[in-house]
Design a protein around this motif. Sequence first.
Motif, PDB file in Angstrom:
ATOM      1  N   ILE A 184      -6.879 -31.331   1.511  1.00  0.00           N
ATOM      2  CA  ILE A 184      -6.359 -30.837   2.791  1.00  0.00           C
ATOM      3  C   ILE A 184      -4.872 -30.492   2.741  1.00  0.00           C
ATOM      4  N   PHE A 185      -4.147 -31.164   1.874  1.00  0.00           N
ATOM      5  CA  PHE A 185      -2.690 -30.967   1.894  1.00  0.00           C
ATOM      6  C   PHE A 185      -2.236 -29.768   1.067  1.00  0.00           C
ATOM      7  N   ASN A 186      -3.203 -28.971   0.641  1.00  0.00           N
ATOM      8  CA  ASN A 186      -2.858 -27.754  -0.094  1.00  0.00           C
ATOM      9  C   ASN A 186      -2.888 -26.516   0.793  1.00  0.00           C
ATOM     10  N   TYR A 187      -2.821 -26.743   2.094  1.00  0.00           N
ATOM     11  CA  TYR A 187      -2.764 -25.620   3.046  1.00  0.00           C
ATOM     12  C   TYR A 187      -1.396 -25.642   3.732  1.00  0.00           C
TER      13      TYR A 187
ATOM     14  N   GLY B 124      -6.816 -26.973  -8.302  1.00  0.00           N
ATOM     15  CA  GLY B 124      -5.406 -26.571  -8.369  1.00  0.00           C
ATOM     16  C   GLY B 124      -5.130 -25.151  -7.890  1.00  0.00           C
ATOM     17  N   HIS B 125      -6.150 -24.474  -7.326  1.00  0.00           N
ATOM     18  CA  HIS B 125      -5.936 -23.078  -6.948  1.00  0.00           C
ATOM     19  C   HIS B 125      -5.895 -22.849  -5.437  1.00  0.00           C
ATOM     20  N   GLY B 126      -5.505 -23.865  -4.683  1.00  0.00           N
ATOM     21  CA  GLY B 126      -5.352 -23.684  -3.236  1.00  0.00           C
ATOM     22  C   GLY B 126      -4.030 -22.992  -2.939  1.00  0.00           C
ATOM     23  N   PRO B 127      -3.820 -22.625  -1.652  1.00  0.00           N
ATOM     24  CA  PRO B 127      -2.608 -21.864  -1.314  1.00  0.00           C
ATOM     25  C   PRO B 127      -1.296 -22.593  -1.632  1.00  0.00           C
TER      26      PRO B 127
END
Length: 314
Positions: A112-115, A275-278
């Motif tokens: 969740i914290f990759n947004y 590892g490919h989130g925003p």
Amino acid sequence: MAVDEKAKLAAFEERIANGEKIEPKDWMPERYRKQLIRMISQHAHSELVGMLPEGNWITRAPSLRRKLTLLAKVQDEAGHGLYLYCAAETLGIDRDEMTEQLLSGKAKYSSIFNYPTLTWADIGTIGWLVDGAAIVNQTMLAKCSYGPYARANLRICKEENFHKRQGYEIISIMANGTDAQRRMVQDAVDRWWWPSLMMFGPPDTNSPNTEELMRWKVKLKSNDDLRQRFVNLTVPQARAVNVTLPDPDLKYNEETRNWEFGEIDWDEFYAVIKGHGPMNRERLEARRSAEERGQWVREAARAYAAKKQAKEVA
Ligand code: 3HC
């Protein structure tokens, strides 16, 4: 497995079946210890990385009161990280090693914290949905079989409840505010809804750890059961503030008494946890930089402790 080991395992599993807590000095299978270190350290890392998207808004909070509550919330997350790192340390790993695993990408943290947090409404939405999801998950973990982790979660949940209320208050005020504020809330909910459902992990049919963790009562409910509970709790809350959840397939099933929901984009989930989130790169970079910049503080603290100890011995 040697006869002695078999007997120890049987006694351990019997204790768990009887609802006893396992404490740090008790015998436990190596696999139980490893699974707990994996879960607790990931949870601790999530608390620390989770400070970043919200910390981004401390200087831009719309009033002094909002700034104070956000500051307190972000500080609480740091405290949760500390309880959890301490709980993991009771299993024989130290914090430096856990940090190294995070920074090298060996240990995960919550997807969740990759947004990104684009507007102030994101802060309300995180409190409402993300902390709301965390509470559903962690209320169960507060009853888990490992004593230190259960106790850490008990305390964390009390504080997360405040966070959720703060978030929902922000959302309800903005949702009843100007057109621009309403649009801002709806846009934030549209972006955070599906990632919040992904927080509970992959579907049970594709969750390699669930069976073992449930046998040992580390997890008391499966990923899908907790996700369903979260949806059931959240739909009425969204309706109460006239916010639409971005899922045309949401419908109440009278028989099961569940809110059925649409298909989750699991490709997106797996991309984010690989590892490919925003924001994956930025998040790890921020933690790396904090680690480097804090180096002198840790060195000074160690030198001070060593000097104090030498004085006491003399
Ligand atoms: N984000 C990142 N990775 C995830 C994930 C998620 N949302 N959900 C699952 N995964 C990973 C698992 O870690 C596992 O990878 P690994 O074997 O390399 O560790 C893999 O996907 C397969 O998933 P499983 O379902 O088999 O894994 P688990 O049985 O461990 O279940 C879990 C996943 C539900 C997240 C469970 O580990 C759990 O409850 N963990 C403790 C709670 C936690 O970490 N919460 C973080 C939430 S954020 C938070 O609390 C901060 C607050 O301030 C809001």
